[in-house]
Scaffold this motif. Structure first.
Motif, PDB file in Angstrom:
ATOM      1  N   UNK A 166       0.842  -1.203   0.000  1.00 51.53           N
ATOM      2  CA  UNK A 166       0.000   0.000   0.000  1.00 51.53           C
ATOM      3  C   UNK A 166       0.878   1.254   0.000  1.00 51.53           C
ATOM      4  N   UNK A 167       1.943   1.199   0.788  1.00 50.08           N
ATOM      5  CA  UNK A 167       2.873   2.338   0.845  1.00 50.08           C
ATOM      6  C   UNK A 167       3.488   2.601  -0.530  1.00 50.08           C
ATOM      7  N   UNK A 168       3.622   1.508  -1.303  1.00 49.31           N
ATOM      8  CA  UNK A 168       4.198   1.641  -2.647  1.00 49.31           C
ATOM      9  C   UNK A 168       3.124   1.984  -3.681  1.00 49.31           C
ATOM     10  N   UNK A 169       1.879   2.117  -3.213  1.00 46.78           N
ATOM     11  CA  UNK A 169       0.785   2.460  -4.115  1.00 46.78           C
ATOM     12  C   UNK A 169       0.200   1.250  -4.840  1.00 46.78           C
ATOM     13  N   UNK A 170       0.539   0.051  -4.361  1.00 45.62           N
ATOM     14  CA  UNK A 170      -0.005  -1.165  -4.996  1.00 45.62           C
ATOM     15  C   UNK A 170      -1.199  -1.648  -4.177  1.00 45.62           C
ATOM     16  N   UNK A 171      -2.352  -1.806  -4.854  1.00 40.28           N
ATOM     17  CA  UNK A 171      -3.548  -2.216  -4.135  1.00 40.28           C
ATOM     18  C   UNK A 171      -3.853  -3.685  -4.414  1.00 40.28           C
ATOM     19  N   UNK A 172      -3.608  -4.528  -3.424  1.00 41.25           N
ATOM     20  CA  UNK A 172      -3.901  -5.968  -3.573  1.00 41.25           C
ATOM     21  C   UNK A 172      -4.759  -6.379  -2.382  1.00 41.25           C
TER      22      UNK A 172
END
Ligand code: DC
Length: 229
Positions: A166-172
């Motif tokens: 999430x911190x890296x902007x990846x939504x899984x």
């Protein structure tokens, strides 16, 4: 420098998502020792396999690729490590889920593990080494004076991974991460060669309810008791 003295190694093994990477980097930093992230070597091979579209059923080619892998690790003044595969900086690419997954698929092949063994041993340099992986204490650095095995329940590891992404902007979805972690745990711990198990003489730390700071404190305590630094 004490060149004739044995070079001490601290092995820190455990499943993915347990916080080994951060913990090992902090231990190495506190001691001023070298750091081996053995997973990155398996991931680099996996990346090469994916980039070169190598058929994972072609064991002979996989082994040849492992033996001839053009891989280098350069530590910068600020302590960060630049990983180059075939001359290209691949730090970011190595962290992808696809790369981790491929690494876990090719890691069970004994000849691949053998080919990567020497590369891992080469990290043992003065004044000491912190080795992060799955089989550091059971296979690669069997006579290490301190072996640690970190665990945490799969739900907690999925939550930590979710936060990182999430911190890296990846939504899984957490559920998808949990399924992936459980599948990888199963593969890593049931493989015939160098399965993910604590060494008989490892200190097992369950990190499910601990902060990184608390884990670090426990390890530094063990270092004091077990390692001549
Ligand atoms: O620690 P990691 O997630 O970067 O490792 C990726 C995969 O590489 C892991 O699922 C299994 C393999 N691996 C291994 O078999 N032995 C090691 N010492 C390190 C990693």
């Amino acid at each position: 420098m004490q060149v004739n003295q044995p070079i001490p190694v601290i092995t820190i093994d455990g499943p993915s998502g347990v916080g080994k990477g951060t913990t090992c980097a902090l231990v190495a930093e506190q001691l001023g020792w070298h750091l081996l992230d053995s997973g990155s070597i398996y991931r680099a091979l996996a990346l090469k396999v994916m980039k070169a579209s190598i058929d994972t059923k072609d064991e002979a080619l996989l082994i040849e690729t492992a033996k001839s892998l053009q891989l280098s690790f350069t530590v910068a003044d600020d302590g960060t490590t630049q990983i180059k595969l075939d001359g290209e900086v691949v730090n970011e690419q190595l962290r992808s889920e696809a790369c981790g997954d491929m690494a876990s698929k090719i890691a069970p092949i004994p000849a691949i593990r053998q080919a990567l063994f020497i590369r891992q041993k080469a990290f043992q340099r003065h004044p000491g080494l912190v080795a992060d992986g799955r089989d550091m204490g059971t296979v690669v650095f069997k006579s290490a004076p301190l072996k640690v095995f970190l665990t945490a329940n799969a739900e907690e590891r999925a939550k930590r991974r979710h936060k990182q992404l999430k911190l890296k902007g990846v939504d899984v979805k957490i559920r998808a991460l949990l399924e992936d972690i459980e599948a990888r745990d199963f593969r890593d711990s049931t493989r015939k060669v160098a399965p993910l198990v604590p060494a008989a003489d490892a200190h097992v730390i369950d990190t499910s309810d601990l902060s990184i700071k608390q884990v670090l404190a426990q390890i530094m305590n063990l270092v004091e008791q077990n390692v001549k630094v």
